[in-house]
Motif scaffolding. Structure first.
Motif, PDB file in Angstrom:
ATOM      1  N   ASP A 108      43.862  64.960  19.023  1.00  0.00           N
ATOM      2  CA  ASP A 108      43.596  66.348  19.373  1.00  0.00           C
ATOM      3  C   ASP A 108      43.859  66.588  20.849  1.00  0.00           C
ATOM      4  OD1 ASP A 108      42.566  67.387  16.865  1.00  0.00           O
ATOM      5  OD2 ASP A 108      40.766  66.187  17.209  1.00  0.00           O
ATOM      6  N   VAL A 109      44.142  67.836  21.182  1.00  0.00           N
ATOM      7  CA  VAL A 109      44.152  68.265  22.576  1.00  0.00           C
ATOM      8  C   VAL A 109      42.763  68.837  22.855  1.00  0.00           C
ATOM      9  CG1 VAL A 109      45.134  69.846  24.271  1.00  0.00           C
ATOM     10  CG2 VAL A 109      46.621  68.698  22.614  1.00  0.00           C
ATOM     11  N   LEU A 110      42.084  68.265  23.841  1.00  0.00           N
ATOM     12  CA  LEU A 110      40.700  68.625  24.144  1.00  0.00           C
ATOM     13  C   LEU A 110      40.592  69.250  25.529  1.00  0.00           C
ATOM     14  CD1 LEU A 110      39.004  65.286  23.000  1.00  0.00           C
ATOM     15  CD2 LEU A 110      39.409  67.323  21.608  1.00  0.00           C
ATOM     16  N   VAL A 111      39.672  70.186  25.667  1.00  0.00           N
ATOM     17  CA  VAL A 111      39.349  70.783  26.963  1.00  0.00           C
ATOM     18  C   VAL A 111      37.834  70.711  27.135  1.00  0.00           C
ATOM     19  CG1 VAL A 111      41.353  72.307  26.992  1.00  0.00           C
ATOM     20  CG2 VAL A 111      39.204  73.115  25.991  1.00  0.00           C
ATOM     21  N   SER A 112      37.385  70.845  28.368  1.00  0.00           N
ATOM     22  CA  SER A 112      35.948  70.798  28.629  1.00  0.00           C
ATOM     23  C   SER A 112      35.260  72.012  28.013  1.00  0.00           C
ATOM     24  CB  SER A 112      35.676  70.741  30.130  1.00  0.00           C
ATOM     25  OG  SER A 112      36.254  71.858  30.788  1.00  0.00           O
ATOM     26  N   ARG A 156      50.386  64.304  32.668  1.00  0.00           N
ATOM     27  CA  ARG A 156      49.886  63.298  33.594  1.00  0.00           C
ATOM     28  C   ARG A 156      49.557  62.033  32.804  1.00  0.00           C
ATOM     29  NH1 ARG A 156      51.869  66.092  36.869  1.00  0.00           N
ATOM     30  NH2 ARG A 156      50.877  67.244  38.574  1.00  0.00           N
ATOM     31  N   ALA A 157      50.011  60.891  33.301  1.00  0.00           N
ATOM     32  CA  ALA A 157      49.768  59.619  32.617  1.00  0.00           C
ATOM     33  C   ALA A 157      48.375  59.095  32.958  1.00  0.00           C
ATOM     34  CB  ALA A 157      50.821  58.593  33.005  1.00  0.00           C
ATOM     35  N   ILE A 158      47.509  59.036  31.954  1.00  0.00           N
ATOM     36  CA  ILE A 158      46.158  58.499  32.109  1.00  0.00           C
ATOM     37  C   ILE A 158      45.843  57.683  30.857  1.00  0.00           C
ATOM     38  CG2 ILE A 158      43.704  59.059  32.281  1.00  0.00           C
ATOM     39  CD1 ILE A 158      44.424  61.538  33.825  1.00  0.00           C
ATOM     40  N   PRO A 159      45.477  56.405  31.008  1.00  0.00           N
ATOM     41  CA  PRO A 159      45.166  55.576  29.836  1.00  0.00           C
ATOM     42  C   PRO A 159      44.052  56.201  28.996  1.00  0.00           C
ATOM     43  CG  PRO A 159      45.370  54.223  31.804  1.00  0.00           C
ATOM     44  CD  PRO A 159      45.368  55.654  32.267  1.00  0.00           C
ATOM     45  N   PHE A 160      44.135  56.005  27.693  1.00  0.00           N
ATOM     46  CA  PHE A 160      43.137  56.583  26.794  1.00  0.00           C
ATOM     47  C   PHE A 160      41.694  56.322  27.228  1.00  0.00           C
ATOM     48  CE2 PHE A 160      46.624  56.288  23.463  1.00  0.00           C
ATOM     49  CZ  PHE A 160      46.786  57.660  23.369  1.00  0.00           C
ATOM     50  N   PRO A 161      41.330  55.082  27.608  1.00  0.00           N
ATOM     51  CA  PRO A 161      39.920  54.828  27.954  1.00  0.00           C
ATOM     52  C   PRO A 161      39.438  55.626  29.168  1.00  0.00           C
ATOM     53  CG  PRO A 161      41.084  52.766  27.537  1.00  0.00           C
ATOM     54  CD  PRO A 161      42.121  53.841  27.628  1.00  0.00           C
ATOM     55  N   GLN A 162      40.359  56.117  30.004  1.00  0.00           N
ATOM     56  CA  GLN A 162      39.983  56.839  31.218  1.00  0.00           C
ATOM     57  C   GLN A 162      40.091  58.355  31.073  1.00  0.00           C
ATOM     58  OE1 GLN A 162      42.288  55.205  34.476  1.00  0.00           O
ATOM     59  NE2 GLN A 162      42.048  53.120  33.694  1.00  0.00           N
ATOM     60  N   MET A 163      40.510  58.827  29.911  1.00  0.00           N
ATOM     61  CA  MET A 163      40.726  60.260  29.739  1.00  0.00           C
ATOM     62  C   MET A 163      39.433  61.066  29.825  1.00  0.00           C
ATOM     63  SD  MET A 163      43.697  60.771  26.880  1.00  0.00           S
ATOM     64  CE  MET A 163      45.404  60.281  27.192  1.00  0.00           C
ATOM     65  N   GLY A 164      38.365  60.547  29.271  1.00  0.00           N
ATOM     66  CA  GLY A 164      37.089  61.262  29.302  1.00  0.00           C
ATOM     67  C   GLY A 164      36.630  61.522  30.722  1.00  0.00           C
ATOM     68  N   ALA A 165      36.683  60.491  31.549  1.00  0.00           N
ATOM     69  CA  ALA A 165      36.265  60.631  32.943  1.00  0.00           C
ATOM     70  C   ALA A 165      37.182  61.591  33.694  1.00  0.00           C
ATOM     71  CB  ALA A 165      36.260  59.264  33.621  1.00  0.00           C
ATOM     72  N   ALA A 166      38.495  61.513  33.424  1.00  0.00           N
ATOM     73  CA  ALA A 166      39.448  62.392  34.096  1.00  0.00           C
ATOM     74  C   ALA A 166      39.185  63.861  33.755  1.00  0.00           C
ATOM     75  CB  ALA A 166      40.875  62.014  33.707  1.00  0.00           C
ATOM     76  N   LEU A 167      38.848  64.132  32.498  1.00  0.00           N
ATOM     77  CA  LEU A 167      38.544  65.503  32.092  1.00  0.00           C
ATOM     78  C   LEU A 167      37.230  65.961  32.705  1.00  0.00           C
ATOM     79  CD1 LEU A 167      39.371  67.920  30.296  1.00  0.00           C
ATOM     80  CD2 LEU A 167      38.030  66.880  28.450  1.00  0.00           C
ATOM     81  N   ASP A 168      36.242  65.092  32.694  1.00  0.00           N
ATOM     82  CA  ASP A 168      34.920  65.429  33.213  1.00  0.00           C
ATOM     83  C   ASP A 168      34.955  65.700  34.710  1.00  0.00           C
ATOM     84  OD1 ASP A 168      32.132  65.823  32.931  1.00  0.00           O
ATOM     85  OD2 ASP A 168      31.743  63.778  33.625  1.00  0.00           O
ATOM     86  N   GLU A 169      35.787  64.963  35.437  1.00  0.00           N
ATOM     87  CA  GLU A 169      35.866  65.093  36.892  1.00  0.00           C
ATOM     88  C   GLU A 169      36.886  66.139  37.340  1.00  0.00           C
ATOM     89  OE1 GLU A 169      36.716  61.146  38.196  1.00  0.00           O
ATOM     90  OE2 GLU A 169      34.829  60.324  37.414  1.00  0.00           O
ATOM     91  N   GLY A 170      37.567  66.778  36.393  1.00  0.00           N
ATOM     92  CA  GLY A 170      38.505  67.831  36.730  1.00  0.00           C
ATOM     93  C   GLY A 170      39.847  67.355  37.246  1.00  0.00           C
ATOM     94  N   GLN A 171      40.165  66.084  37.019  1.00  0.00           N
ATOM     95  CA  GLN A 171      41.473  65.572  37.433  1.00  0.00           C
ATOM     96  C   GLN A 171      42.594  66.185  36.601  1.00  0.00           C
ATOM     97  OE1 GLN A 171      41.489  61.282  37.395  1.00  0.00           O
ATOM     98  NE2 GLN A 171      39.443  61.150  38.292  1.00  0.00           N
ATOM     99  N   VAL A 172      42.271  66.533  35.362  1.00  0.00           N
ATOM    100  CA  VAL A 172      43.214  67.193  34.468  1.00  0.00           C
ATOM    101  C   VAL A 172      42.513  68.360  33.802  1.00  0.00           C
ATOM    102  CG1 VAL A 172      44.634  65.145  34.018  1.00  0.00           C
ATOM    103  CG2 VAL A 172      42.627  65.604  32.591  1.00  0.00           C
ATOM    104  N   ASP A 173      43.305  69.267  33.260  1.00  0.00           N
ATOM    105  CA  ASP A 173      42.743  70.439  32.591  1.00  0.00           C
ATOM    106  C   ASP A 173      42.488  70.197  31.111  1.00  0.00           C
ATOM    107  OD1 ASP A 173      42.997  72.329  34.899  1.00  0.00           O
ATOM    108  OD2 ASP A 173      45.128  71.839  34.646  1.00  0.00           O
ATOM    109  N   ALA A 174      43.193  69.222  30.549  1.00  0.00           N
ATOM    110  CA  ALA A 174      43.060  68.912  29.120  1.00  0.00           C
ATOM    111  C   ALA A 174      43.547  67.488  28.886  1.00  0.00           C
ATOM    112  CB  ALA A 174      43.864  69.894  28.275  1.00  0.00           C
ATOM    113  N   VAL A 175      43.160  66.921  27.752  1.00  0.00           N
ATOM    114  CA  VAL A 175      43.607  65.571  27.400  1.00  0.00           C
ATOM    115  C   VAL A 175      44.133  65.571  25.978  1.00  0.00           C
ATOM    116  CG1 VAL A 175      41.979  64.426  28.966  1.00  0.00           C
ATOM    117  CG2 VAL A 175      41.309  64.848  26.587  1.00  0.00           C
ATOM    118  N   HIS A 176      45.160  64.767  25.749  1.00  0.00           N
ATOM    119  CA  HIS A 176      45.714  64.576  24.404  1.00  0.00           C
ATOM    120  C   HIS A 176      45.223  63.196  23.959  1.00  0.00           C
ATOM    121  CE1 HIS A 176      48.482  64.044  21.103  1.00  0.00           C
ATOM    122  NE2 HIS A 176      49.092  65.191  21.335  1.00  0.00           N
TER     123      HIS A 176
END
Length: 397
Positions: A108-112, A156-176
């Protein structure tokens, strides 16, 4: 990737009790579950094989070892990466078996929760995390965006295990995100599903497979035939009882037993289907990930092409004998059924029809109650027995 070199001659070596050794590099993902089921149930041993599994973190890591003959096969190999390596002449690959195809809600594509992004149109120009750039996630999502006439995000390339933190900290707007990370991010951050990454026109598209080299395949036909038989038997076990998949996942991944109960399962094809794989290669050519078309049938081991198999036929294509209603005793077990088995069951009965999950609701299996409304367990029973785990419009379970 650290691999113990076992010879470069491309031939299977004798393993325990005289069985043929097959060295397989595998990722700790759901893609490999049939491999582990076959190992756990003794299906490889029954076929006279000694399958030795070595875990890796990215399928790309195994490419040099496969080229050198230090391993015989890569399980859950990302097709895009290996097809590109084949075209570039880095590796002369052969597809031994399929691992998974896309299924509803498995990525899924997820947003905060409080994001201003309300539709995929709002993603245009925004930062979207994918595991690897210019690979299967962006490939399939770009096709979804084109179908809906929407501009692309900035990947943006972000490993799956780090996607949650990246979304939570606002590094990205959404995660796939794919399962099990998809489910975990939704649970931990209360993230919203913006769109199903398996939406048309990429529904059921092949995502990963078991990849070897032409050299190994050419010298080990009987060994690979035995490997495929064992793997197919494991897939059949998984299709009949998805709880086997859910029970197996915590044994080789970081998925907890609780997470395994709720994640959405992909499709597990029993055999290679060149027609389905052509959908992927055509898409790669269309988006410039391949310079020339590749015929997947040319990459199959001799004798496997004739055994290709497609997903369950749509109701209109089913034989008349398949349209007879089933009794309650034949309903898939509640909360354990896979999307594939549920669709197959639903389409075999004229009284029930498969309905895709609504936004924010997650597939949990067929409850068989035939009721419509929210149950006491927080599941939506959609009138056709489809049990979806989700939230009411007001947000309460």
């Amino acid at each position: 990737m650290a691999v113990t070199a076992c010879g470069d001659d491309g031939d299977s070596a004798s393993g325990a009790d005289g069985r043929e050794t097959v060295r397989v590099a595998a990722l700790p993902l759901i893609d490999c579950v049939a491999l582990y089921i076959a190992q756990d149930r003794g299906l490889f041993e029954k076929e006279g094989l000694d399958v030795r599994i070595q875990q890796i973190q990215q399928s790309l890591q195994a490419l040099p070892a496969l080229a050198k003959g230090q391993i015989d096969m890569v399980a859950s190999a990302n097709y895009v990466t290996y097809l590109q390596a084949h075209e570039q002449g880095t590796l002369d690959i052969r597809i031994v078996a399929e691992a998974i195809r896309a299924a509803p809600r498995m990525m899924d594509v997820l947003v905060s929760e409080d994001s201003d992004i309300k539709s995929i149109a709002d993603l245009a120009g925004k930062k979207l995390a994918v595991n690897v750039l210019n690979n299967v996630q962006s490939l399939t999502f770009n096709e979804i965006l084109q179908r809906q006439g929407v501009d692309r995000p900035v990947y943006r390339a972000i490993p799956f295990p780090q996607m949650g933190a990246a979304l939570d900290e606002g590094q990205v707007d959404a995660v796939h995100a794919v399962e099990p990370y998809d489910n975990a991010i939704q649970h931990d951050l209360n993230a919203r599903v913006l769109i199903d990454g398996s939406s048309p026109p990429v529904e059921s598209i092949p995502l990963s497979g078991y990849i070897s080299t032409s050299k190994y395949v050419g010298g080990n036909g009987e060994t690979l035939a035995a490997f495929r038989r064992a793997l197919k038997a494991a897939v059949e076990i998984a299709e009949k009882d998805p709880s086997v998949v859910r029970d197996m996942l915590p044994t080789y991944t970081k998925v907890t037993e609780e997470q395994a109960e709720s994640i959405d399962l992909p499709l597990f094809p029993p055999t290679v289907d060149a027609a389905q794989l052509t959908r992927l290669t055509d898409l790669m050519k269309k988006q410039g990930m391949l310079k020339k078309p590749i015929d997947p049938a040319s990459l199959q081991q001799h004798g496997e092409a004739a055994a290709s198999n497609s997903p369950a036929l749509p109701p209109s294509s089913r034989p008349a004998s398949a349209s007879r209603p089933r009794s309650p005793s034949s309903w898939p077990s509640p909360r354990r059924s896979s999307p594939a088995s549920a669709r197959a069951w639903a389409s075999s009965s004229p009284r029930r029809a498969w309905r895709p999950t609504a936004p924010g609701m997650r597939w949990r299996g067929w409850c068989g109650r035939g009721l419509s409304g929210w149950s006491s367990t927080g599941c939506w029973c959609g009138g056709s027995g489809g049990c979806f785990r989700g939230r009411r419009a007001g947000g309460a379970p």
